[in-house]
Design an enzyme around this catalytic site. Structure first.
Site, PDB file in Angstrom:
ATOM      1  N   GLY A 246       8.937  56.753 107.910  1.00 21.86           N
ATOM      2  CA  GLY A 246      10.269  56.668 107.345  1.00 21.86           C
ATOM      3  C   GLY A 246      10.803  58.045 107.004  1.00 21.86           C
ATOM      4  O   GLY A 246      10.132  59.064 107.175  1.00 21.86           O
TER       5      GLY A 246
ATOM      6  N   GLY B  65       5.484  54.315 108.386  1.00 22.68           N
ATOM      7  CA  GLY B  65       6.358  53.225 108.782  1.00 22.68           C
ATOM      8  C   GLY B  65       6.131  52.745 110.200  1.00 22.68           C
ATOM      9  O   GLY B  65       6.428  51.592 110.525  1.00 22.68           O
TER      10      GLY B  65
ATOM     11  N   GLU C 224      -0.016  58.984 103.575  1.00 21.61           N
ATOM     12  CA  GLU C 224       0.847  59.113 102.398  1.00 21.61           C
ATOM     13  C   GLU C 224       0.234  59.949 101.275  1.00 21.61           C
ATOM     14  O   GLU C 224       0.963  60.616 100.530  1.00 21.61           O
ATOM     15  CB  GLU C 224       1.212  57.726 101.877  1.00 21.61           C
ATOM     16  CG  GLU C 224       2.215  56.974 102.742  1.00 21.61           C
ATOM     17  CD  GLU C 224       1.608  56.332 103.970  1.00 21.61           C
ATOM     18  OE1 GLU C 224       2.360  55.780 104.798  1.00 21.61           O
ATOM     19  OE2 GLU C 224       0.357  56.380 104.125  1.00 21.61           O
TER      20      GLU C 224
ATOM     21  N   ASP D 130       1.883  52.046 102.291  1.00 13.95           N
ATOM     22  CA  ASP D 130       2.684  50.850 102.061  1.00 13.95           C
ATOM     23  C   ASP D 130       2.941  50.172 103.406  1.00 13.95           C
ATOM     24  O   ASP D 130       2.094  50.201 104.277  1.00 13.95           O
ATOM     25  CB  ASP D 130       3.975  51.191 101.306  1.00 13.95           C
ATOM     26  CG  ASP D 130       4.915  52.100 102.101  1.00 13.95           C
ATOM     27  OD1 ASP D 130       4.431  52.864 102.951  1.00 13.95           O
ATOM     28  OD2 ASP D 130       6.139  52.046 101.857  1.00 13.95           O
TER      29      ASP D 130
END
Length: 353
Positions: free
Chosen positions: A69, A118, A141, A149
């Protein structure tokens, strides 16, 4: 859908195949909100369309499917005091991840090249996941002071042994063999055969099922380095805390274990501690939706309360000085109740209304 979004996600259908191509190669097909909306709208439209029997997901360019992302934009939202914009993006993205995981028709994802963050949320939940010799998969991350996530902890929690904790905490990159071993991919297809694979999916050469068609192009991947590293990974990453993980790594005879300990000592203590717990809780979760809800709460805790995420983005992606100033700076300074606070956070708006 805006004109910009329609150019960044190419949507079409032909011969029973709904085709989604991320078309932002200059940014390694990184996702923004409009792209997420475009993908979700196409999936919703095709769900009950009898002329679409399977969905193919790939990325434009030769560098990768999706680098993740827009974390630079996320950092700006945090520093400007606009966490709700971040929440809007995450709710849309996680709903898209759930759509893919629960989709009634086969989704074939081609994770050729870089597929991270993502990008894992797109490819990792597909029914049929293809990797190539160019594939580089990761949930990186913690390297920007954040935590995995997009349902990534669902996958990490189901990796063999303690491989999930290792991959999540360190953000290490998997090649095709590692991705298949860890449960992030299903089939290895050389990149020079991808065009033929897509043609076969569209022309429905016998056999007719998408899995059987992919198997026509599948080759045996090389042995996984993760499998060979299981003795020291399982020993160290079964420790209760990040500090104890590093201590066990330091005590191992393998050079890779010591290198991993050195790497971890430069990562965000908060990000690592939360990620270790997140993977373990996801291991016991009942569904992808439950994991996404857990991740959403923790992510919004980072967004609304923690300085490490914008600082990590600054150090790694903006100034590129590779010298983040984490708060707290050392594992020894982590609050004893950090995990309880992080997982006890309740976002202003729930993920699933």
């Amino acid at each position: 859908m805006t004109d910009a979004a329609s150019s960044r996600v190419l949507v079409g259908s032909d011969h029973g195949v709904g085709h989604l191509t991320l078309n932002r190669p200059e940014a390694l097909n990184a996702l923004d909100h409009d792209m997420v909306v475009a993908i979700s709208a196409a999936l919703d439209r095709w769900r009950d369309d009898p002329d679409v029997q399977l969905v193919l997901l790939d990325g434009a360019g030769e560098r990768g499917l999706c680098a993740g992302g827009d974390v630079r934009g996320l950092a700006r939202q945090i520093t400007s005091g606009d966490p709700e914009s971040a929440a809007i993006f995450f709710r849309a993205e996680y709903a898209m991840n759930a759509r893919i995981a629960e989709y009634a028709k086969p989704v074939v994802a081609i994770a050729d090249g870089v597929t991270m963050g993502g990008g894992i949320g797109l490819a990792g939940h597909a029914a049929i996941r293809v990797v190539t010799e160019r594939s580089k998969l990761a949930m990186p991350e913690t390297r920007i002071g954040f935590t995995p996530d997009v349902g990534g902890t669902w996958l990490l929690g189901r990796a063999p042994g303690r491989v999930g904790e290792y991959l999540g905490v360190t953000g290490m990159t998997m090649d095709a063999s590692d991705a298949i071993y860890a449960g992030f991919a299903d089939h290895f297809v050389p990149s020079d055969r991808l065009t033929s694979l897509v043609d076969a999916l569209q022309t429905r050469a016998d056999p007719t099922g998408p899995t059987e068609l992919v198997l026509l192009f599948d080759e045996t991947a090389a042995p996984s380095r993760l499998e060979a590293a299981r003795p020291w990974i399982d020993d160290a990453f079964s420790a209760p805390t990040i500090g104890q993980v590093i201590a066990r790594l330091r005590a191992r005879p393998e050079p890779e274990a010591a290198q991993t300990a050195e790497l971890m000592e430069g990562l965000s203590p908060t990000g690592m501690a939360v990620t270790l717990e997140s993977v373990r809780r996801a291991r016991d979760a009942a569904s992808v939706r439950d994991v996404l809800a857990q991740e959403y709460g923790v992510v919004m805790w980072f967004v609304t309360t923690q300085p490490d995420l914008p600082e990590g983005v600054r150090a790694q992606l903006i100034d590129k000085d590779r010298s983040p100033h984490w708060q707290p700076a050392s594992i020894a300074d982590l609050p004893d109740d950090l995990v309880e606070i992080a997982f006890g956070h309740t976002p202003q708006q729930a993920l699933w209304d």
